[in-house]
Design an enzyme around this catalytic site. Sequence first.
Site, PDB file in Angstrom:
ATOM      1  N   GLY A 248     -15.874   3.017   3.469  1.00  0.00           N
ATOM      2  CA  GLY A 248     -16.386   3.592   2.221  1.00  0.00           C
ATOM      3  C   GLY A 248     -17.249   2.679   1.383  1.00  0.00           C
ATOM      4  CD  GLU A 290     -10.466   3.188   9.503  1.00  0.00           C
ATOM      5  OE1 GLU A 290     -10.701   3.959   8.567  1.00  0.00           O
ATOM      6  OE2 GLU A 290      -9.596   3.397  10.339  1.00  0.00           O
ATOM      7  N   PRO A 291     -15.580  -0.001   8.080  1.00  0.00           N
ATOM      8  CG  PRO A 291     -16.754  -2.010   8.114  1.00  0.00           C
ATOM      9  CD  PRO A 291     -15.412  -1.404   8.433  1.00  0.00           C
ATOM     10  N   GLY A 292     -18.427   2.104   8.023  1.00  0.00           N
ATOM     11  CA  GLY A 292     -19.394   2.841   8.842  1.00  0.00           C
ATOM     12  C   GLY A 292     -20.765   2.638   8.246  1.00  0.00           C
ATOM     13  NE  ARG A 330     -25.574  10.776   4.007  1.00  0.00           N
ATOM     14  CZ  ARG A 330     -25.860  10.254   2.845  1.00  0.00           C
ATOM     15  NH1 ARG A 330     -27.111   9.889   2.578  1.00  0.00           N
ATOM     16  NH2 ARG A 330     -24.930  10.065   1.955  1.00  0.00           N
ATOM     17  CE1 TYR A 334     -21.971  15.313   2.412  1.00  0.00           C
ATOM     18  CE2 TYR A 334     -23.689  13.974   3.392  1.00  0.00           C
ATOM     19  CZ  TYR A 334     -22.470  14.602   3.486  1.00  0.00           C
ATOM     20  OH  TYR A 334     -21.760  14.522   4.649  1.00  0.00           O
ATOM     21  CB  CYS A 361     -37.119  28.620   9.023  1.00  0.00           C
ATOM     22  SG  CYS A 361     -37.686  30.116   8.269  1.00  0.00           S
ATOM     23  CD  GLU A 362     -31.655  26.765   4.993  1.00  0.00           C
ATOM     24  OE1 GLU A 362     -31.609  27.324   6.100  1.00  0.00           O
ATOM     25  OE2 GLU A 362     -30.902  27.046   4.054  1.00  0.00           O
ATOM     26  CE1 TYR A 390     -20.585   9.203   8.668  1.00  0.00           C
ATOM     27  CE2 TYR A 390     -21.428   7.805   6.908  1.00  0.00           C
ATOM     28  CZ  TYR A 390     -20.410   8.172   7.759  1.00  0.00           C
ATOM     29  OH  TYR A 390     -19.211   7.498   7.705  1.00  0.00           O
TER      30      TYR A 390
HETATM   31  C1  LIG Z   1     -10.920   7.402   7.878  1.00  0.00           C
HETATM   32  C2  LIG Z   1     -12.304   6.944   7.652  1.00  0.00           C
HETATM   33  N1  LIG Z   1     -12.610   5.666   7.927  1.00  0.00           N
HETATM   34  C3  LIG Z   1     -13.857   5.195   7.758  1.00  0.00           C
HETATM   35  C4  LIG Z   1     -14.878   5.994   7.288  1.00  0.00           C
HETATM   36  C5  LIG Z   1     -16.221   5.390   7.140  1.00  0.00           C
HETATM   37  O1  LIG Z   1     -16.726   5.558   5.879  1.00  0.00           O
HETATM   38  P1  LIG Z   1     -18.083   4.838   5.458  1.00  0.00           P
HETATM   39  O2  LIG Z   1     -19.135   5.247   6.411  1.00  0.00           O
HETATM   40  O3  LIG Z   1     -18.300   5.377   4.103  1.00  0.00           O
HETATM   41  O4  LIG Z   1     -17.825   3.377   5.480  1.00  0.00           O
HETATM   42  C6  LIG Z   1     -14.600   7.328   6.964  1.00  0.00           C
HETATM   43  C7  LIG Z   1     -15.623   8.202   6.383  1.00  0.00           C
HETATM   44  O5  LIG Z   1     -15.643   8.383   5.165  1.00  0.00           O
HETATM   45  C8  LIG Z   1     -13.280   7.824   7.169  1.00  0.00           C
HETATM   46  O6  LIG Z   1     -12.975   9.086   6.909  1.00  0.00           O
HETATM   47  N1  LIG Z   2     -21.181  12.258   6.276  1.00  0.00           N
HETATM   48  C1  LIG Z   2     -21.029  11.685   4.980  1.00  0.00           C
HETATM   49  C2  LIG Z   2     -19.918  10.730   4.902  1.00  0.00           C
HETATM   50  C3  LIG Z   2     -18.677  11.251   5.488  1.00  0.00           C
HETATM   51  C4  LIG Z   2     -17.746  10.180   5.636  1.00  0.00           C
HETATM   52  C5  LIG Z   2     -16.734  10.440   6.697  1.00  0.00           C
HETATM   53  N2  LIG Z   2     -15.415  10.658   6.199  1.00  0.00           N
HETATM   54  C6  LIG Z   2     -22.330  11.101   4.496  1.00  0.00           C
HETATM   55  O1  LIG Z   2     -23.326  11.290   5.109  1.00  0.00           O
HETATM   56  O2  LIG Z   2     -22.417  10.474   3.492  1.00  0.00           O
END
Ligand SMILES: Cc1ncc(COP(=O)(O)O)c(C=O)c1O
Ligand SMILES: N[C@@H](CCCC[NH3+])C(=O)O
Length: 439
Positions: A248, A290-292, A330, A334, A361-362, A390
């Site tokens: 997050g 768990e960074p994404g 996105r 969002y 088409c939106e 994402y």
């Molecule tokens: C359980 C969990 N871990 C990690 C993430 C990765 O989040 P982010 O991409 O915001 O770091 C998410 C998505 O929000 C999640 O649901």
């Molecule tokens: N998909 C979302 C984040 C979801 C995170 C996963 N739990 C985004 O683009 O910001």
Amino acid sequence: MHLNGTSKVNDKGHLEIGGLDTVELAEQFGTPLYVYDVSLIRERARGFKQTFEKLGVTAQVAYASKAFSTIAMVQLADEEGLSLDVVSGGELYTALAAEFPPERIHFHGNNKSKEELEMALKHGVGCIVVDNFFELELLQSICEVTETNTKILLRVTPGVEAHTHEYITTGQADSKFGFDLQNGQAEKAMKMALKSSKIELLGLHCHIGSQIFETAGFIVAAKKIFEKLNEWKESYAFESKVLNLGGGFGIRYTNEDHPLPAGRYVEEIIEEVQRQADHFAMNMPEIWIEPGRSLVGDAGTTLYTIGSSKEVPNVRKYIAVDGGMSDNIRPALYQAKYEAILANRALEKTEETVSVAGKCCESGDMLIWDIPLPKSDHNDLLAVFCTGAYGYAMANNYNRIPRPPVVFAENGESKLVVRRETYEDLIRLDSSIKEKINN
Ligand SMILES: Cc1ncc(COP(=O)(O)O)c(C=O)c1O
Ligand SMILES: N[C@@H](CCCC[NH3+])C(=O)O
């Protein structure tokens, strides 16, 4: 113009990423095109890992592969010594195809199927993050039938939600994920897991939100968890060996965003966990995160070719690109904001404010509203920054638009890691007319 990582403007006035001219990349691979700055992903991964190392804390940094899951990215995560968070059979399959060490895979999800759990057990996935009672019972029965043991974390909802600059504490956490920490569900799950001879409960997991700019939410979550752990220690002699505080961590998409450096989040989280462990005379747990987004988000740039444009007198000018909500949903989903430049004329001064439309088409298929750009023309190359998380992961085939390819750029070399979808790919799963007639 805010440039990330190795991105810079070269002496031709072209945007360069990973030592490669984006105009040449667009010519070679076509547009739309996702380009990743691989050194920046490595830098971000090392940043997280080094902070834990510097503070002497045992940790796992698990890349949340939902942000961008491809074989090449999973291999890069492995090269950087990260663990991997997967949330579906498909993400797990990708990880296994990339030969990611299964013992460093953590399997998430609020509705894992029997087949998905069996697949995880068969391949020796290191940890299953159990989300609900249904899953706990299902997992227990699969372990018995297959005579397999497994390690788990319990996902709990600590009653904290965080989004960007704000966090709120919610009494009764209203979420589809996890066991509620306050209403006794988490305690019941913990007792069930402790009774099992097949399941080893390593500890607890929580994830409080995404694109978070402050540490306050993480700190409150850690406090709430420790208060509960203290009760459980006294009543059940249970100690959490692992505490996973999720992902997050926010990134800068536009100048409205002010994230902390990744290390700061980690340092403050560690300090709080240490404080809580000391306070309750517990051992410091291993910390997993768990960074994404914060690993891959600002390393990705999407290149588009500008096509048509439309002036609505006294209202706005639209310029349309050859992609849109099919490669980046996105903004539509969002109201997410992005910055962009003309990659082929990056040094020219901005002259007009335009809104960037996609080709779907939106009416809601708008990538950016009201952005200053030099006067653009068709065939100019638009680079939209920070699309690494994402973007490809949520790409879709709306209007049967083929998904763009992904190129990794590093030290002047490009690697096509996902090829462009073709029209044939799009109809590959359809039953053919001939089959329909035969049936
Ligand atoms: C359980 C969990 N871990 C990690 C993430 C990765 O989040 P982010 O991409 O915001 O770091 C998410 C998505 O929000 C999640 O649901
Ligand atoms: N998909 C979302 C984040 C979801 C995170 C996963 N739990 C985004 O683009 O910001």
